[in-house]
Enzyme design. Structure first.
Site, short mmCIF file in Angstrom:
data_model
loop_
_atom_site.label_atom_id
_atom_site.label_comp_id
_atom_site.label_asym_id
_atom_site.label_seq_id
_atom_site.Cartn_x
_atom_site.Cartn_y
_atom_site.Cartn_z
CE1 TYR A 1 40.46 77.51 3.81
CE2 TYR A 1 42.76 76.73 4.37
CZ TYR A 1 41.72 77.31 4.60
OH TYR A 1 41.24 77.42 6.11
CD GLN B 1 34.25 78.33 7.77
OE1 GLN B 1 34.12 77.11 8.09
NE2 GLN B 1 34.81 79.22 8.55
CD GLN C 1 57.99 67.69 6.85
OE1 GLN C 1 58.83 68.06 6.43
NE2 GLN C 1 56.61 67.53 6.43
CG HIS D 1 54.95 71.57 8.61
ND1 HIS D 1 54.36 72.69 8.12
CD2 HIS D 1 55.66 71.07 8.05
CE1 HIS D 1 55.23 72.94 7.05
NE2 HIS D 1 56.14 71.68 7.07
CD GLU E 1 54.05 66.57 2.49
OE1 GLU E 1 53.63 67.46 2.13
OE2 GLU E 1 53.92 66.07 3.59
CG HIS E 2 58.40 66.71 1.91
ND1 HIS E 2 57.54 66.75 3.13
CD2 HIS E 2 58.18 67.60 1.43
CE1 HIS E 2 56.82 67.90 2.98
NE2 HIS E 2 57.34 68.24 1.57
CG ASP F 1 58.43 73.19 2.81
OD1 ASP F 1 57.83 72.57 2.12
OD2 ASP F 1 58.54 73.00 3.92
CD GLU G 1 33.44 45.88 -26.77
OE1 GLU G 1 32.59 46.85 -27.16
OE2 GLU G 1 34.51 45.89 -26.06
CG HIS H 1 29.07 50.79 -31.21
ND1 HIS H 1 27.72 50.72 -30.31
CD2 HIS H 1 30.10 51.58 -30.33
CE1 HIS H 1 27.88 51.54 -29.49
NE2 HIS H 1 29.27 52.13 -29.35
#
Length: 420
Positions: A114, A175, A243, A246, A311-312, A345, A399, A404
């Site tokens: 995207y 969509q 920043q 954005h 994030e940064h 970036d 167990e 097994h």
């Protein structure tokens, strides 16, 4: 200016669920699942106010895109592509072949990317995602991006051409995520969807995870800057504005033990904002989501940084390396005054698709390895089996999984001799 306690009170660690948004996105998903291409054309007109003759950008348009951008931009995109490719090749997982146990890696078969297209064109998003998929060896890479009245920006298509993306579809929003998750008459179903987007895109990815793999559920972009008195206030001001431009929800944090540097930066901000081309967006971001934090000592800086898990993380101090192994949670670190986040970036090498909203506490930025799957291989002969069999039987018996235990016991030398 805030101290630690005041900052913690103001900082909201989680946003409340927006039920109206969830309901709206769910309706979009169901419409696309049911009506496929017809729904996509409908949303192109209804949401983006663009009517396209066909969803897919003609291959010839992509192929000639590099000739439609300036020579300077072409060189910049090519440089970025090479830097990203080189870095990702260095960190790519390789098969580990052992005597009895191995780990084998395979590229994901198909990936959808995207690329946002509302407020600007983002060829860097193509480079920071498609290059990684290409290095991983993904065979089928497609891009979806919102339709534009004059067609998809040539810079985006040029980045696609550079990274080997031959299929670009003019559809955006929730969509497009639904189309990639389920497939339509035109858009193929993919195995994983990556790339940043608005809240509709993020919500669609969240709702469709499981039908399709995703990279992350991205929140607003954010930067934390740690500064001392050696930092250059003019640099920091521009990093904050970079920043904030954005979007209106971008978050900026300035953290220091120096009241002097905090005051200098805060004094310079108003004039810088007035001169910024994206003034309205920046003003809103700074007004609602900017934090200047005065820490009492270095330990408190580390504590606050790990709490925010930004994030940064830009560390503009005399000795930024001192924080390298103490601050554990960040999408990406930028050390020193000459490592601005903007280089990350565009062309430093690591991907700019990074975790936000404190999610770097449990995940990492996008890498080539997110486009690989792996499986283990286990191979034993009788001698090697005999060494592990007693332990396996003991655990299985504890167990209560007796078959097994029996599946191991039947292969032991003693059991085989008795059966003979």
């Amino acid at each position: 200016m805030l101290n630690k306690q005041d900052f913690y009170r103001q900082f909201e660690t989680a946003s409340a669920s927006n039920q109206d948004l969830l309901d709206s996105v769910q309706a979009i998903i169901q419409n696309v699942k049911l009506n496929q291409d017809a729904a996509l054309f409908q949303y192109n007109q209804g949401f983006d106010h663009v009517e396209v003759a066909q969803l897919e950008v003609p291959a010839a348009t992509i192929e000639k895109s590099l000739d439609q951008i300036s020579p300077e931009l072409r060189i910049a995109l090519e440089e970025s592509y090479e830097n990203i490719k080189s870095f990702q090749q260095k960190i790519k997982h390789e098969n580990v072949i052992g005597e009895h146990t191995s780990q084998i890696y395979h590229p994901i078969e198909s990936v959808g990317i995207y690329v946002p297209g509302g407020k600007a064109a983002y060829p860097s998003t193509v480079l920071m995602t498609a290059t990684l998929a290409q290095v991983a060896g993904v065979e089928n890479i497609v891009v979806v991006t919102p339709p534009q009245p004059e067609g998809i920006n040539p810079s985006i298509l040029a980045a696609c051409q550079l990274t080997g993306v031959h299929h670009v579809y003019q559809v955006g929003g929730a969509q497009s995520i639904a189309a990639l998750a389920f497939g339509t008459e035109t858009i193929p179903k993919v195995d994983k969807i990556v790339g940043p987007g608005n809240q509709f895109v993020a919500t669609a990815k969240q709702l469709l995870y499981g039908y399709v793999g995703i990279d992350q559920i991205a929140g607003p972009s954010e930067i934390m800057i740690i500064a001392d008195e050696t930092a250059k206030p003019e640099f920091i001001v521009q990093d904050i504005l970079a920043q904030a431009e954005h979007d209106e929800h971008a978050r900026t944090f300035l953290l220091s033990t120096s009241k002097k540097i905090l005051e200098k930066v805060e004094a310079l901000l108003p004039e810088a904002i007035q001169n910024a081309p994206r003034k309205a967006i920046i003003e809103s971001s700074i007004k609602h989501f900017h934090y200047a934090i005065l820490a009492k000592d270095n330990d408190e800086i580390i504590e606050i940084a790990n709490f925010v898990a930004p994030e940064h993380l830009s560390i503009q101090t005399q000795n930024p390396e001192r924080y390298l192994f103490h601050i554990k949670y960040a999408g990406a670190m930028f050390l020193g005054s000459y490592a601005p986040e903007a280089l990350g970036d565009y062309n430093a090498g690591p991907s700019h698709v990074l975790p936000t909203n404190q999610t770097s506490r449990f995940t990492n930025g996008l890498t080539v390895n997110d486009f690989l799957t792996s499986h283990s291989v286990i191979s034993f002969d009788q001698t090697a089996f005999d060494k592990l069999a007693p332990g396996a039987m003991e655990i299985a018996h504890t167990e209560g999984l007796y078959q097994h235990e029996a599946s191991v016991r039947v292969r032991t030398n003693k059991e085989m001799e008795e059966n003979d």
